[in-house]
Motif scaffolding. Sequence first.
Motif, PDB file in Angstrom:
ATOM      1  N   GLN A  66     -18.551 -70.453  -4.604  1.00 52.99           N
ATOM      2  CA  GLN A  66     -19.812 -70.282  -3.558  1.00 52.99           C
ATOM      3  C   GLN A  66     -21.293 -69.548  -4.186  1.00 52.99           C
ATOM      4  N   GLY A  67     -21.345 -69.976  -4.868  1.00 54.49           N
ATOM      5  CA  GLY A  67     -23.290 -69.852  -5.045  1.00 54.49           C
ATOM      6  C   GLY A  67     -23.659 -70.991  -4.154  1.00 54.49           C
ATOM      7  N   PHE A  68     -22.970 -72.132  -4.153  1.00 56.15           N
ATOM      8  CA  PHE A  68     -23.265 -73.334  -2.963  1.00 56.15           C
ATOM      9  C   PHE A  68     -22.992 -72.387  -1.397  1.00 56.15           C
ATOM     10  N   ILE A  69     -22.034 -72.004  -1.543  1.00 56.48           N
ATOM     11  CA  ILE A  69     -21.873 -71.651   0.095  1.00 56.48           C
ATOM     12  C   ILE A  69     -23.082 -70.623   0.337  1.00 56.48           C
ATOM     13  N   ARG A  70     -23.561 -69.527  -0.807  1.00 58.77           N
ATOM     14  CA  ARG A  70     -24.388 -68.179  -0.539  1.00 58.77           C
ATOM     15  C   ARG A  70     -25.663 -69.082  -0.308  1.00 58.77           C
ATOM     16  N   SER A  71     -25.834 -70.386  -0.781  1.00 53.89           N
ATOM     17  CA  SER A  71     -26.710 -71.194  -0.779  1.00 53.89           C
ATOM     18  C   SER A  71     -26.906 -72.149   0.300  1.00 53.89           C
ATOM     19  N   MET A  72     -26.442 -72.274   1.154  1.00 47.75           N
ATOM     20  CA  MET A  72     -26.171 -73.494   2.232  1.00 47.75           C
ATOM     21  C   MET A  72     -26.750 -72.490   3.336  1.00 47.75           C
ATOM     22  N   ARG A  73     -26.112 -71.480   3.397  1.00 52.14           N
ATOM     23  CA  ARG A  73     -26.392 -70.375   4.646  1.00 52.14           C
ATOM     24  C   ARG A  73     -27.954 -69.971   3.920  1.00 52.14           C
ATOM     25  N   LEU A 148     -14.829 -81.876  -6.924  1.00 50.29           N
ATOM     26  CA  LEU A 148     -15.511 -81.215  -5.613  1.00 50.29           C
ATOM     27  C   LEU A 148     -16.558 -80.670  -6.080  1.00 50.29           C
ATOM     28  N   MET A 149     -17.017 -80.196  -7.647  1.00 50.58           N
ATOM     29  CA  MET A 149     -18.342 -79.639  -7.722  1.00 50.58           C
ATOM     30  C   MET A 149     -19.182 -80.825  -7.921  1.00 50.58           C
ATOM     31  N   SER A 151     -19.059 -83.706  -6.004  1.00 59.05           N
ATOM     32  CA  SER A 151     -19.770 -83.719  -4.496  1.00 59.05           C
ATOM     33  C   SER A 151     -20.442 -82.737  -3.815  1.00 59.05           C
ATOM     34  N   LEU A 152     -20.250 -81.395  -3.917  1.00 59.55           N
ATOM     35  CA  LEU A 152     -20.914 -80.398  -3.303  1.00 59.55           C
ATOM     36  C   LEU A 152     -22.631 -80.375  -3.167  1.00 59.55           C
ATOM     37  N   SER A 153     -22.389 -80.676  -5.790  1.00 59.36           N
ATOM     38  CA  SER A 153     -23.660 -81.080  -6.255  1.00 59.36           C
ATOM     39  C   SER A 153     -24.431 -82.127  -5.519  1.00 59.36           C
ATOM     40  N   MET A 154     -23.767 -83.145  -5.322  1.00 62.05           N
ATOM     41  CA  MET A 154     -24.438 -84.357  -4.379  1.00 62.05           C
ATOM     42  C   MET A 154     -25.265 -84.225  -2.857  1.00 62.05           C
ATOM     43  N   ILE A 155     -23.946 -83.476  -2.231  1.00 61.65           N
ATOM     44  CA  ILE A 155     -24.605 -82.630  -0.919  1.00 61.65           C
ATOM     45  C   ILE A 155     -25.431 -82.256  -0.537  1.00 61.65           C
ATOM     46  N   TRP A 156     -26.115 -81.014  -1.955  1.00 59.21           N
ATOM     47  CA  TRP A 156     -27.251 -80.129  -2.263  1.00 59.21           C
ATOM     48  C   TRP A 156     -27.967 -80.847  -2.171  1.00 59.21           C
ATOM     49  N   GLU A 157     -28.562 -82.017  -3.741  1.00 53.67           N
ATOM     50  CA  GLU A 157     -29.433 -82.769  -3.581  1.00 53.67           C
ATOM     51  C   GLU A 157     -29.661 -83.613  -2.433  1.00 53.67           C
ATOM     52  N   ARG A 158     -28.639 -84.063  -2.006  1.00 55.40           N
ATOM     53  CA  ARG A 158     -29.448 -84.860  -0.620  1.00 55.40           C
ATOM     54  C   ARG A 158     -30.042 -84.627   0.363  1.00 55.40           C
ATOM     55  N   LEU A 159     -29.417 -83.425   0.275  1.00 52.07           N
ATOM     56  CA  LEU A 159     -30.280 -82.210   1.747  1.00 52.07           C
ATOM     57  C   LEU A 159     -31.578 -81.625   1.071  1.00 52.07           C
ATOM     58  N   LEU A 160     -31.510 -81.353  -0.285  1.00 50.91           N
ATOM     59  CA  LEU A 160     -32.689 -81.415  -0.176  1.00 50.91           C
ATOM     60  C   LEU A 160     -33.531 -82.510  -0.797  1.00 50.91           C
ATOM     61  N   LYS A 161     -33.115 -83.194  -0.821  1.00 53.97           N
ATOM     62  CA  LYS A 161     -34.266 -84.238  -0.956  1.00 53.97           C
ATOM     63  C   LYS A 161     -34.868 -85.196   0.685  1.00 53.97           C
ATOM     64  N   VAL A 162     -34.039 -84.766   1.470  1.00 53.73           N
ATOM     65  CA  VAL A 162     -34.718 -85.229   3.143  1.00 53.73           C
ATOM     66  C   VAL A 162     -35.905 -84.529   3.582  1.00 53.73           C
ATOM     67  N   ASP A 163     -36.434 -85.412   3.667  1.00 56.14           N
ATOM     68  CA  ASP A 163     -37.999 -85.219   3.955  1.00 56.14           C
ATOM     69  C   ASP A 163     -38.253 -86.069   5.363  1.00 56.14           C
ATOM     70  N   SER A 164     -39.790 -86.245   5.798  1.00 57.11           N
ATOM     71  CA  SER A 164     -39.710 -87.499   6.876  1.00 57.11           C
ATOM     72  C   SER A 164     -40.825 -87.323   6.830  1.00 57.11           C
ATOM     73  N   ALA A 165     -41.560 -88.933   6.506  1.00 57.26           N
ATOM     74  CA  ALA A 165     -42.906 -89.414   6.048  1.00 57.26           C
ATOM     75  C   ALA A 165     -43.228 -90.003   7.326  1.00 57.26           C
ATOM     76  N   GLN A 166     -42.517 -88.850   8.615  1.00 57.32           N
ATOM     77  CA  GLN A 166     -43.390 -90.483   9.809  1.00 57.32           C
ATOM     78  C   GLN A 166     -43.981 -89.713  10.176  1.00 57.32           C
ATOM     79  N   PRO A 167     -44.510 -90.073  10.983  1.00 57.46           N
ATOM     80  CA  PRO A 167     -45.890 -88.831  11.571  1.00 57.46           C
ATOM     81  C   PRO A 167     -45.680 -87.777  13.072  1.00 57.46           C
ATOM     82  N   VAL A 168     -45.631 -87.324  13.096  1.00 56.09           N
ATOM     83  CA  VAL A 168     -45.829 -86.326  14.487  1.00 56.09           C
ATOM     84  C   VAL A 168     -45.864 -87.368  15.965  1.00 56.09           C
TER      85      VAL A 168
END
Length: 190
Positions: A66-73, A148-149, A151-168
């Motif tokens: 439920q914490g994962f669900i709230r955090s994703m939202r 399950l837990m 996999s949720l942690s891996m999804i969360w970590e992967r989404l947090l690490k998404v950043d773009s170093a590409q120029p605009v």
Amino acid sequence: MALMLKPYGRTASEKFLRMIGILIIFGLVAWAFWMNNQSTLEKLQARNALWDQTKILSRSEREFVQGFIRSMRSEFGVKVRIQIITDHLKEPKLDSNELYIGISPAHEEVIMSFPGLVRHALGDAFIEEMEKGHFTGNFTDDKWPTSLMTSLSMIWERLLKVDSAQPVIPVYSGKTGGNTTDPESGGHTE
């Protein structure tokens, strides 16, 4: 019964201070009521987003999910629905911004459906590994809640690490309001 809101006091300044005190108290009560309603609404939404038909998840595991669900939202604006059922899984009808995870431990089935941007951020190889390999062998010993837990942690970590170093890429260049740059044909790489 009449509601007496007229402040009593000997001087005008004492009446004024008492009126300010009454307004502060009413404001604090209204704020506390609002915060309580928001908290209750979030808990209800998270509870409705998790359906454990098997009743195998412990209280701490349910709270984690439920914490994962709230955090994703709150962090990404993505609605999450997790269903753990005893029947065979069927592909559900989803909103465009809804992440769905369906698990059927009795039939050793897992379905994951991700919204477009989340799917892009996670990558197809990661998603395929989550669906096909991550839960393999964990259904027989009831180790799937741990899977399950993680996999949720891996999804969360992967989404947090998404950043773009590409120029605009500039949209307009020149003094005449000239060129518009198409992101697909520009120097943008994925």
